[in-house]
Design a protein around this motif. Structure first.
Motif, short mmCIF file in Angstrom:
data_model
loop_
_atom_site.label_atom_id
_atom_site.label_comp_id
_atom_site.label_asym_id
_atom_site.label_seq_id
_atom_site.Cartn_x
_atom_site.Cartn_y
_atom_site.Cartn_z
N ASP A 264 -44.33 10.00 30.35
CA ASP A 264 -43.65 9.55 31.56
C ASP A 264 -42.16 9.87 31.45
O ASP A 264 -41.52 9.57 30.44
CB ASP A 264 -43.87 8.03 31.71
N ASN B 98 -48.35 8.86 29.03
CA ASN B 98 -48.80 8.56 30.38
C ASN B 98 -50.32 8.41 30.48
O ASN B 98 -51.02 8.41 29.48
CB ASN B 98 -48.27 9.60 31.37
N ARG B 99 -50.79 8.30 31.73
CA ARG B 99 -52.20 8.08 31.98
C ARG B 99 -53.07 9.22 31.45
O ARG B 99 -54.17 8.98 30.94
CB ARG B 99 -52.43 7.91 33.49
N TYR C 74 -48.99 2.69 27.14
CA TYR C 74 -48.99 3.87 28.01
C TYR C 74 -48.49 3.45 29.39
O TYR C 74 -48.78 2.34 29.84
CB TYR C 74 -50.40 4.44 28.19
N ARG C 75 -47.81 4.31 30.08
CA ARG C 75 -47.45 4.05 31.48
C ARG C 75 -48.52 4.70 32.33
O ARG C 75 -48.71 5.92 32.29
CB ARG C 75 -46.08 4.65 31.80
N SER D 232 -46.90 3.50 38.64
CA SER D 232 -45.48 3.24 38.81
C SER D 232 -45.09 1.83 38.36
O SER D 232 -43.94 1.59 37.99
CB SER D 232 -45.08 3.44 40.27
#
Length: 181
Positions: A56, A63-64, A126-127, A130
């Motif tokens: 991210d 991230n995802r 993890y991001r 939003s």
């Protein structure tokens, strides 16, 4: 006496060959340096592409896509664990009221506090969207009770973070956080 061939001494021929060899060596070094520089640039570009694909940009967290990849790997060799989803509530309201920069700073602070509290290597944050994060919790033991205790500890830490105030400039914001396991 020095031997001569066609009016050129052997010493002059050796000197000429040495200059040619040095010139050739210098050319090889220049070409090698150029190739190494080009390879370094390409590796740096590939590293940047990997970083953009799997991390991210606002928080620097995985991230995802990386979460999904890691979950796929864990499903190949399954073990007891849990997936935790951590949602920062009212982030849209904060972004609308104070701006997206403040909202991103709040997300960074929340992520940093969660990461600091969860410093063990057994799980990573993890991001995923939003306004939410995810964690894969993998305790050392495989029993359901150990997984439950492990995730409860993480949930308690997240709830504690939720009650804290985040100072962003002159603003004092609460990171209203909810968690699902």
């Amino acid at each position: 006496k020095t031997a001569q061939v066609s009016g050129v001494t052997a010493l002059e021929q050796v000197s000429h060959l040495t200059r040619l060899q040095l010139g050739f060596s210098f050319a090889v070094i220049l070409i090698s340096a150029f190739v190494l520089f080009a390879l370094y640039g390409r590796m740096k570009d590939q590293d940047e592409l990997y970083r953009r694909a799997y991390f991210d940009s606002a928080t620097g967290l995985p991230n995802r896509l990386l979460l999904e990849k890691n979950i796929e790997q864990l499903l190949i060799a399954p073990r007891q664990g849990a997936l935790l989803v951590i949602h920062v509530n009212r982030l849209n309201v904060i972004a609308s009221t104070y701006g997206h920069i403040i909202a991103d700073q709040l997300l960074n602070l929340v992520a940093r506090r969660i990461t600091t509290q969860q410093s063990e290597e057994k799980h990573k944050i993890y991001r995923v969207t939003s306004d939410s994060f995810a964690m894969i919790a993998l305790p050392d033991s495989f029993s359901s009770d150990t997984v439950r205790q492990f995730t409860q500890k993480i949930a308690d830490n997240v709830v504690q973070i939720s009650t804290q105030t985040f100072n962003i400039g002159e603003r004092h914001l609460r990171g209203d956080i909810s968690i699902g396991i």
